[in-house]
Design an enzyme around this catalytic site. Structure first.
Site, PDB file in Angstrom:
ATOM      1  CG  HIS A   1     -25.018  12.481   4.634  1.00  0.00           C
ATOM      2  ND1 HIS A   1     -25.407  11.163   4.524  1.00  0.00           N
ATOM      3  CD2 HIS A   1     -26.098  12.777   3.791  1.00  0.00           C
ATOM      4  CE1 HIS A   1     -26.629  10.742   3.487  1.00  0.00           C
ATOM      5  NE2 HIS A   1     -26.561  11.750   2.962  1.00  0.00           N
TER       6      HIS A   1
ATOM      7  CB  CYS B   1     -27.102   8.629   6.687  1.00  0.00           C
ATOM      8  SG  CYS B   1     -26.183   6.752   6.239  1.00  0.00           S
TER       9      CYS B   1
ATOM     10  CG  ASP C   1     -25.487   5.866   9.759  1.00  0.00           C
ATOM     11  OD1 ASP C   1     -24.703   4.361  10.301  1.00  0.00           O
ATOM     12  OD2 ASP C   1     -25.438   6.291   8.678  1.00  0.00           O
TER      13      ASP C   1
ATOM     14  CG  ASP D   1     -22.424   5.460   6.755  1.00  0.00           C
ATOM     15  OD1 ASP D   1     -23.615   5.388   6.724  1.00  0.00           O
ATOM     16  OD2 ASP D   1     -21.906   6.315   5.394  1.00  0.00           O
ATOM     17  CG  ASP D   2     -25.116   1.901   5.622  1.00  0.00           C
ATOM     18  OD1 ASP D   2     -25.589   3.152   5.986  1.00  0.00           O
ATOM     19  OD2 ASP D   2     -25.585   2.186   4.448  1.00  0.00           O
TER      20      ASP D   2
END
Ligand SMILES: *[C@@H]1O[C@H](CO)[C@@H](O)[C@H](O)[C@H]1NC(C)=O
Ligand SMILES: *[C@@H]1O[C@H](CO)[C@@H](O)[C@H](O)[C@H]1NC(C)=O
Ligand SMILES: *[C@@H]1O[C@H](CO)[C@@H](O)[C@H](O)[C@H]1NC(C)=O
Ligand SMILES: *[C@@H]1O[C@H](CO)[C@@H](O)[C@H](O)[C@H]1NC(C)=O
Length: 591
Positions: A143, A82, A349, A42-43
């Site tokens: 998410h 995201c 992502d 993530d990120d």
């Protein structure tokens, strides 16, 4: 001895037959129906893993994956945010096609009790693989919504989208999930709480002075009303601070709450143990594991073994802990002798969140290497992501592919490997990666790619079949702030509309092959074919736009606000406390 000889000939024939059978079997086993392990950070920025050039952040396991497989150097997220990027990843389609792209300022879910989410009409690769007999699991972050109409319909839940097992958070990790890590609502707090309180304070003071001086007759009721208003604002604010964390940061096991609020203690170890447990349980049958890390989104966390060990603060500690987890997955595949039967993919992502700076000015976001911008914008830093694929014996080790590829490509790639036909009733934007990975093709099938900022087409990428240039034309770019910065520090993320962007007509044109950092926009003087190139790209964009259907907007204001009747909450013996820990007994798992 004659019968003996007969027997030995028979015996030899039998051996030969078995040998042939064995060869045929291994031949046919080499390619089809591998297990699929998808690892998504993530990120994480493309400048973070060692195999993409970082010299100080230690990612030996991700690097090992790249050494033993293929590294994509122009791997692109379908969206720099995201929720839409993950929707595209799972469905192989631009998120505008499913309504998972916002027309407003906010492009992601921040409440678990919102009504929007990935529509059940969408087909994920998990659904396809499940229908081919794969055992499927999602571990970690989702998410993509939870409920539609009531708190138990779970219409957007991972189990409704083809996963047999789910363990993780239906939302995302947020600063607000960890006490002391600040808030993503700083702007809202300012405009809805601090500014109104200041205004009321000044009003009370002014009225009080005027009244004392006898210049104005102010009835006491006015003061009482203003003070009640202050009390109400404070009450709502304190409730928000108190309840946000349990209501939005929790772990679920399938449809049940496992831990509310979620604890960060050994969290990566717990997710890893779930993942390796799933692999062990399914060693005898084809499986799909999607391990969707909570790392390295803020709030940063890491276990005792990793805390303060990296050279890059809490962010680096998180990356290194995630890398450890990748190693655990590779080790269990090795141990169970599944490595050669498993396609492993590692990605992020979207790009690193460069504006993520702590209150003390400490940098908390990652590195996008030589690329401009980051998360939430379509400069290369926002969309160019790590992309590593390993399948020993099928994908040559050490391969490097510079052609444009997309995270939407995983959908058709794994569907084909699992023997599933692609859905015929909808457009799939991803393309099978195997021809590139096996060296059967040298050019990407993506002649054009469309770069969306939420639901707005921000840029087009053209990789002409006969050329070496990669053209990228921007219709609009975010206004970085402060001036000269490499991101939108004033708003924490860049927005995609209104006064937050600069429109370009003619579009801003770059040749990404020659200018990957997007420093020098081309002009008719520097590029004689300037207008011809833009015309071709405009035609492609028009053609693409015509294929977009009208769909319900899953990220409308009504679909992202908190709806109390959708809130799930675990009960304890003392009633609805929204606090429980069914994980406690499992803690300390992992190795
Ligand atoms: C929730 O909604 C689903 C589907 O709309 C319905 O079947 C179910 O009965 C509802 N549950 C409650 C408790 O209202
Ligand atoms: C390596 O990663 C760290 C953390 O994101 C970053 O600060 C550093 O600049 C990166 N190094 C390179 C060479 O990109
Ligand atoms: C590529 O092909 C197009 C037409 O198909 C042509 O206009 C263009 O000049 C060619 N480019 C190169 C570099 O050969
Ligand atoms: C985390 O795991 C370590 C090592 O397994 C263990 O010593 C420690 O007690 C665990 N911490 C918590 C809070 O469970």
């Amino acid at each position: 001895t004659a019968p003996d000889r007969g027997e030995s000939i028979l015996g030899k024939m039998r051996t030969l037959f078995l040998l042939l059978l064995f060869l045929c079997k291994t031949q046919s086993q080499a390619a089809p129906r591998p297990n699929i392990v998808l690892l998504m950070a993530d990120d994480l920025g493309i400048g973070d893993p060692g195999c993409y050039g970082n010299k100080t952040l230690r990612t030996p396991n991700i690097d090992r994956l790249a050494r033993e497989g293929a590294k994509l150097t122009q791997h692109l997220a379908a969206s720099p945010l995201c929720t839409p990027s993950r929707a595209s990843f799972l469905t192989g389609r631009y998120s505008v096609r499913s309504g998972m792209a916002s027309w407003n300022r906010f492009g992601v879910y921040i409440f678990t009790a919102s009504s929007g989410g990935l529509p059940s009409s969408e087909i994920t690769f998990a659904k396809l693989l499940k229908s081919q007999g794969y055992s499927t699991a999602l571990i970690g972050k989702w998410h993509l919504g939870l409920n539609c109409h009531n708190r138990t319909d779970f219409c957007h839940h991972p189990l409704r989208h083809g996963f047999d097992d789910f363990f993780g958070t239906p939302m995302t990790n947020l600063r607000d999930c960890k006490p002391g890590e600040g808030t993503v609502f700083a702007g809202a707090h300012r405009w809805l709480v601090f500014v109104p309180l200041q205004v009321i304070g000044v009003a009370v003071l002014t009225l009080g002075v005027l009244r004392c001086l006898g210049l104005l007759r102010v009835p006491p009721g006015v003061f009482i009303c203003l003070l009640l208003l202050v009390a109400l604002i404070l009450l709502l604010f304190l409730s928000f601070l108190h309840f946000f964390r349990p209501l939005n940061c929790f772990l679920m096991r399938n449809y049940d709450i496992a831990q509310q609020p979620m604890s960060f203690d050994n969290l990566t170890q717990r997710l890893t143990a779930e993942a390796t447990g799933f692999i062990r349980r399914n060693a005898e049958r084809p499986f799909l594991l999607f391990l969707s890390f909570l790392h390295v989104h803020t709030a940063h966390f890491s276990s005792r073994e990793f805390a303060k060990k990296s050279q890059h603060g809490p962010y680096g500690d998180g990356v290194e802990e995630m890398d450890w987890s990748v190693g655990q997955i590779l080790d269990v595949l090795e141990e169970l002798k599944l490595a050669r039967d498993t396609l492993v993919y590692f990605t992020s992502d979207h790009g690193a969140h460069v504006e993520e700076v702590s209150a003390k000015g400490e940098q908390h976001g990652g590195s996008n290497g030589i690329y401009k911008g980051g998360k939430s914008n379509n400069w290369e830093g926002g969309i160019r992501i790590p992309g590593i694929l390993r399948w020993p014996g099928v994908i040559p080790a050490g391969l490097e592919i510079d052609e444009p590829t997309s995270n939407m490509d995983i959908f058709p790639t794994v569907a084909k490997l699992a023997g599933s036909p692609l859905p015929k009733d909808r457009i799939i934007d991803g393309r099978d990666l195997m021809p590139l990975l096996e060296g059967r093709s040298r050019r990407s099938e993506h002649e054009f790619l469309f770069h969306y900022c939420n639901a707005y087409l921000s840029a087009v990428r053209w990789s002409p079949r006969n050329g070496t240039s990669i053209w990228k034309a921007f219709y609009f770019t975010p206004k970085f702030n402060p001036e000269g910065a490499n991101g939108c520090f004033g708003t924490h993320v860049c927005y995609c509309l209104g006064s937050y962007v600069t429109h370009h007509n003619p579009p801003l044109l770059f040749d990404i092959a020659r200018d990957p950092s997007e420093r020098n926009p081309l002009t008719p003087d520097t590029e004689p074919r300037f207008h011809d190139i833009l015309r071709v790209m405009q035609e492609a964009a028009d053609h693409h736009t015509k294929t977009l259907p009208e769909v319900p907007n899953q990220l409308s204001v009504g679909n992202i606000v908190w709806k109390p009747w959708l809130q799930i909450c675990c009960s304890s013996s003392s009633g609805l406390s929204c606090q429980c820990d069914r994980q406690k007994r499992d803690q300390g798992v992992g190795n």
